[in-house]
Design an enzyme around this catalytic site. Structure first.
Site, PDB file in Angstrom:
ATOM      1  N   ASP A   1       0.844  -1.195   0.000  1.00 45.88           N
ATOM      2  CA  ASP A   1       0.000   0.000   0.000  1.00 45.88           C
ATOM      3  C   ASP A   1       0.886   1.254   0.000  1.00 45.88           C
ATOM      4  OD1 ASP A   1      -3.027   0.846   0.413  1.00 45.88           O
ATOM      5  OD2 ASP A   1      -1.887   2.035   1.859  1.00 45.88           O
ATOM      6  N   TRP A   2       0.589   2.238   0.877  1.00 48.19           N
ATOM      7  CA  TRP A   2       1.407   3.453   0.932  1.00 48.19           C
ATOM      8  C   TRP A   2       2.854   3.154   1.293  1.00 48.19           C
ATOM      9  CZ3 TRP A   2       1.990   8.441  -0.196  1.00 48.19           C
ATOM     10  CH2 TRP A   2       0.893   9.148  -0.682  1.00 48.19           C
TER      11      TRP A   2
ATOM     12  N   TRP B   1     -12.577   4.080  -3.016  1.00 50.72           N
ATOM     13  CA  TRP B   1     -11.985   4.223  -1.681  1.00 50.72           C
ATOM     14  C   TRP B   1     -11.665   5.689  -1.383  1.00 50.72           C
ATOM     15  CZ3 TRP B   1     -11.066   3.709   3.088  1.00 50.72           C
ATOM     16  CH2 TRP B   1      -9.867   4.121   3.685  1.00 50.72           C
TER      17      TRP B   1
ATOM     18  N   ASP C   1      -7.979  -8.530  -3.426  1.00 52.20           N
ATOM     19  CA  ASP C   1      -7.872  -7.082  -3.238  1.00 52.20           C
ATOM     20  C   ASP C   1      -8.556  -6.357  -4.399  1.00 52.20           C
ATOM     21  OD1 ASP C   1      -7.157  -4.449  -2.850  1.00 52.20           O
ATOM     22  OD2 ASP C   1      -5.001  -4.823  -2.779  1.00 52.20           O
TER      23      ASP C   1
ATOM     24  N   HIS D   1      -6.604  -6.847   0.694  1.00 47.30           N
ATOM     25  CA  HIS D   1      -5.635  -5.762   0.498  1.00 47.30           C
ATOM     26  C   HIS D   1      -4.547  -5.795   1.559  1.00 47.30           C
ATOM     27  CE1 HIS D   1      -4.077  -1.862  -0.630  1.00 47.30           C
ATOM     28  NE2 HIS D   1      -4.267  -1.422   0.607  1.00 47.30           N
TER      29      HIS D   1
END
Length: 302
Positions: free
Chosen positions: A125-126, A167, A253, A282
């Site tokens: 992710d980030w 999202w 995901d 995810h």
């Protein structure tokens, strides 16, 4: 300039399950003076390898609790920072404080402070949006050797998926994000105690500015901050990377699933076929032990 921030009370972390690792703090990183940064640091200080585990949004370093024990079993050191706005790190309260470079430069500064070497970068992710750009910095590149990458991407000015837009819109319209519930939705095995642990850093909506702000910062338009360094990173991974890599993909995901990850794999020189985690959401680190074991077996560490 003084950055306005709040700090989660320590008692909120009293009952965190399966995450009893040494926590460290510093409040004088260059450019972040007065902001307290937190990270978990486990294993020998003089270990030959360091696993630098970067979490994503809206989680915190707790996300790596199932992978860290495997890394430690190999004799390595594991370092898992909390981004500002998350976990035990301070939480700036003004939206304009949050930017791509604000978070990227924090990780670079922390790596320098800890003098980490022979880094295996572990991202999702980030953690990947930031982490995959770190080798553009030559000082970091000299400290870096391998990659474990999960459900993430590079912010090169394009929208990754329709799921991401949904999202982003949801986060923008929900000031009091139900963080534990959000993570649990794609993680059916999660216990109530684990769900509460994801909520622990956020006693009230005032603590959730980072969680709300991060989706707005994903570099999905060419003019956005982070695109330039992400494009440089894409060139590095495609043309210059000569280390070992391992990819795991949660196949359920809806935001950064197999299609997105296959495109990323094509841009990482020498990246093998991914480990597909059947039913993995995810937050694929919730399936982290077999992922970590497969990665270390691939690297020859176990």
């Amino acid at each position: 300039m003084t950055i306005q921030a709040i700090r989660t009370p320590e008692e909120r972390f009293a009952d965190i399950p399966d995450f009893d690792y040494p926590v460290h703090y510093v409040d004088d990183l260059p450019g972040y003076e007065g902001l307290r940064a937190a990270w978990v640091d486990a294993g020998p200080d003089d270990a030959d390898r360091v696993f630098l585990c970067l979490h994503g949004e809206p989680s915190w370093s707790f996300l790596y609790r199932k992978m860290i024990p495997v890394f430690l079993e190999s004799g390595a050191r594991a370092v898992a920072p909390d981004f500002f706005g998350f976990g035990r790190s301070d939480k700036p309260t003004e939206a304009e404080t949050y930017s791509f470079d604000f978070h990227r430069n924090y990780i670079l500064a922390l790596v320098e402070r800890l003098d980490l070497k022979n880094i295996t970068l572990v991202v999702q992710d980030w953690g990947g949006l930031i982490g995959l750009t770190l080798p553009v910095d030559e000082k970091f590149r000299a400290r870096f050797s391998r990659l474990i990458v999960m459900n993430t991407g590079l912010g090169i000015g394009k929208t990754p998926s329709d799921g991401f837009i949904a999202w982003k819109n949801y986060a923008a319209s929900t000031p009091d994000l139900p963080i534990g519930e959000l993570i649990a939705r794609g993680t059916p095995q999660m216990t109530d105690a684990e769900k509460a642990a994801y909520d622990a850093p956020f006693p009230s909506p005032d603590y959730k500015m980072g969680a709300r702000r991060f989706p707005e910062l994903v570099p999905i338009a060419p003019e956005m901050e982070g695109v330039e360094v992400s494009l440089k990173a894409a060139a590095f991974w495609k043309d210059d990377f000569d280390g070992a890599s391992f990819m795991a993909v949660g196949d359920a995901d809806p935001v950064l699933g197999p299609d997105v990850m296959n495109r990323l794999r094509e841009n990482i020189r020498g990246c093998p076929e991914p480990m597909m985690v059947e039913g993995g959401g995810h937050f694929v680190q919730e399936w982290g032990e077999p992922i970590a074991r497969a990665a270390l077996k691939h690297f020859g560490d176990l």
